[in-house]
Design an enzyme around this catalytic site. Sequence first.
Site, mmCIF file in Angstrom:
data_model
loop_
_atom_site.group_PDB
_atom_site.id
_atom_site.type_symbol
_atom_site.label_atom_id
_atom_site.label_comp_id
_atom_site.label_asym_id
_atom_site.label_seq_id
_atom_site.Cartn_x
_atom_site.Cartn_y
_atom_site.Cartn_z
ATOM 1 N N GLU A 31 3.043 -50.674 -56.783
ATOM 2 C CA GLU A 31 4.228 -50.097 -57.412
ATOM 3 C C GLU A 31 5.243 -51.229 -57.560
ATOM 4 O O GLU A 31 5.550 -51.912 -56.578
ATOM 5 C CB GLU A 31 4.806 -48.997 -56.523
ATOM 6 C CG GLU A 31 5.964 -48.317 -57.214
ATOM 7 C CD GLU A 31 6.633 -47.240 -56.373
ATOM 8 O OE1 GLU A 31 6.125 -46.898 -55.295
ATOM 9 O OE2 GLU A 31 7.682 -46.755 -56.823
ATOM 10 N N ARG A 258 -4.879 -50.925 -43.216
ATOM 11 C CA ARG A 258 -3.734 -51.712 -43.627
ATOM 12 C C ARG A 258 -3.557 -52.919 -42.712
ATOM 13 O O ARG A 258 -3.856 -52.835 -41.528
ATOM 14 C CB ARG A 258 -2.535 -50.801 -43.385
ATOM 15 C CG ARG A 258 -1.505 -50.742 -44.380
ATOM 16 C CD ARG A 258 -0.439 -49.755 -43.929
ATOM 17 N NE ARG A 258 0.784 -50.159 -44.572
ATOM 18 C CZ ARG A 258 1.018 -49.934 -45.854
ATOM 19 N NH1 ARG A 258 0.140 -49.269 -46.584
ATOM 20 N NH2 ARG A 258 2.115 -50.366 -46.414
ATOM 21 N N LYS A 268 7.943 -52.758 -48.247
ATOM 22 C CA LYS A 268 8.867 -53.255 -49.257
ATOM 23 C C LYS A 268 10.274 -52.696 -49.036
ATOM 24 O O LYS A 268 11.253 -53.376 -49.300
ATOM 25 C CB LYS A 268 8.343 -52.899 -50.658
ATOM 26 C CG LYS A 268 7.185 -53.778 -51.083
ATOM 27 C CD LYS A 268 6.632 -53.358 -52.427
ATOM 28 C CE LYS A 268 5.797 -52.108 -52.281
ATOM 29 N NZ LYS A 268 5.160 -51.688 -53.523
#
Length: 752
Positions: A31, A258, A268
């Site tokens: 994103e 992850r 982020k």
Amino acid sequence: MSENKDFLRSIVEEDLKSGKFNKITTRFPPEPNGFPHIGHAKSICINFGIAEDYKGHCNLRMDDTNPTTEDTKYVEALKDAVQWLGFNWEGNVRFTSDYFDQIHDYAIALIKMGKAYVDSTNEEEMREFRGTVTQAGKRSPFAERSIEENLELFEKMKKGEFKDGEHVLRAKIDMSAANMKMRDPLLYRIRHAHHFRAGNKWSIYPMYDFAHCLSDYIEGVSHSICTLEFENNRDIYNWVLDTLKLTPPRPYQHEFARLGINYTVMSKRKLLELVEGGQVSGWDDPRLPTIAGYKRRGYTAESIITFCEQIGIAKANSMVDVAQLEFCIRDDLNTKVPRVMCVLEPLKVTIVNYEGKEELDASYYPEDVPKEGSRKLPFSKEIYIERDDFIETPPKGYFRLTPEQPVRLKHAYIITCKEVIKDTEGKIIEIKAEYNLASKSGSDSSGIKVKSAIHWVEAKTAKEVEVRLYDRLFKEEAPEGIEDVNPDSLKVIKKALIEPAVINEKPDERFQFERQGYFYADPIDYTDETPVFNKTVGLKDSWGKKKKIPTQSAPKLKKEQIDGEVVAMSESEQALFDQYISLSISYEIANTLARDEKLSHFYKEAYDDFKVQMGDIQAPTSLANIVANEIARELKEKNELKCTPKQVSELAKMIDDKTISNKIAKQVFEEMLKSGDNPAQIVKAKGLIQISDPSEISPIIDEIIAKNPENVEKFKAGNTKLLGFFVGQVLKATGGKANPQVVNKLVAEKLK
Ligand code: ATP
Ligand code: MG
């Protein structure tokens, strides 16, 4: 391809074998709401790596369904990161927003099938109706709307006739599903917001769960790889594609763990807080775990890729030690970059018995590095040394200059302190010293014993530079965010002194500043008036040791001393140390060996054998390296060894007589530990003998040159850094077996 196949590659191979897919397509779908970080690098390596390994392709897709947080600058940063890591996406960069029309059509199709409805309950009610893990939910009364009514309302939503949050489009699945995500998930929501690409065309935006699977399908993705937190979303992914009865092949989702790293934050959102809060200078601040930050700090793409390969792909989340990443960059730069001298905190030394000036020849690389290049080092009676490298009343075990102890000036002479000059406050401002002419580096016949060599610069020719020293951004191993920021994470030295060749000749952008660490010319702030260097990483992992030192009992010394030298050696250790030094073993390695009884024993047995084989003129540096690094590590981790000193001696011999490269030696050593076999046996069985014959290497180089016409052009146009690219490709093509020195030379000749 990595030898140990991970579970994702196993799945891919299975799918190819069964014919489920005959072509592999993956995608990296960030994103664009922030700069990519090292976690994204892992995802990039997986997605692009799998596509490469199985001759498929990988798309770069911006998952831009949330107009309020996204921006083109993030798109650019993401593209840059992928390219910098050395990957190419298939075709153009893709955007989910390019599929908005198609996704909208699929929503209409679901409504027409009676599988989606417009819900008008408010958020609170919706939450209540959803139920809990132990309790089934209740369907909204609006779920009974007719298909016509749903179509009409959805159309009005699209036209912007309602306010944000007034209605949503939901899938009609199962309000009592055990997987809470399947309780009529949201497909579309109203957002009156400007989209950075679609402009004001849309008032409704698809949710991740709806947009992602359809985008994958539209692009012909075969394996949709994501992180574990999407495990429960997989049911929706499948439901959407199955319910719409899309023609096969269709994509399938697979999850992996992850990446988390200690002493850092990796979301982020949290990174944005630091950027906006001014704790860092921007997204590319060298202290951030962003790709842009690492790049500016001087990390190489290779080191990040090696790190991603080392940590592997797992199904369970875990925390990786940041020291491992630091190890990878150190290991990569160790054999690549020139070694130069820079004094951070200068102390003037006047060599009273030296007259005139001279230029000393000094190689940029140590002997065991297969690279060539040297510079002239100006020398005169006035030089600067590091303030720390002189102590008037030294603690035991201090190896550098003292009133009683001479020291070698690296690449130059041995000096002896004659007088200490202080200002009125007692601060040392100058040392008067004498040098010994016969002690010149390379032809030392002085017979003077020193315990270390220190770096220095000549006073008149040295250049002033700014040096930025970075430490970890967070004090806490598992930081929350801003409140845990380490206030000492950046130290700027405005006037460090560097030898002139670095500035005048610019032999590279990355350097090892002897005894200080690895440094990188700041790509943004460096100017000819004010050269700026960023510290990439130190020479050794000092953080781990620093932590363990209890503050009350630590002597009042600078941290460099605490790290390496504060504990005095016993007499027998000192004797061993001197003996090692006399055999040209480096100071660090000698220090490690001498201080560890097990290691020095092991080394002695190995060296006895080595001497018999090689004669005692051969410096046992490879042998000492293996014992001080590899054997030390094994003993520390496992406390037992499967290989004998004699075997290690044999291995060192094979390195020294160039039967195998250092890189292959590592591989052989791992095998020795596993099987207990002799190195010669392993080398023979696996066909690992180093290839040094130019006639064998030449055709491989030709092939690589033919395959990379663009890089050849760029090289010829002046981008000489690409030499490393070609050499790397050749080494890779030969599985690391080609002799790097020979490859280097041949490649340089062929590209001329
Ligand atoms: P963040 O939480 O940092 O914002 P994200 O998951 O929201 O990350 P996206 O831009 O949606 O970021 O992620 C793009 C891809 O990168 C996704 O496939 C995601 O799974 C992957 N990814 C993100 N963070 C990590 C990580 N720490 N380790 C591995 N992969 C990651
Ligand atoms: Mg996200």
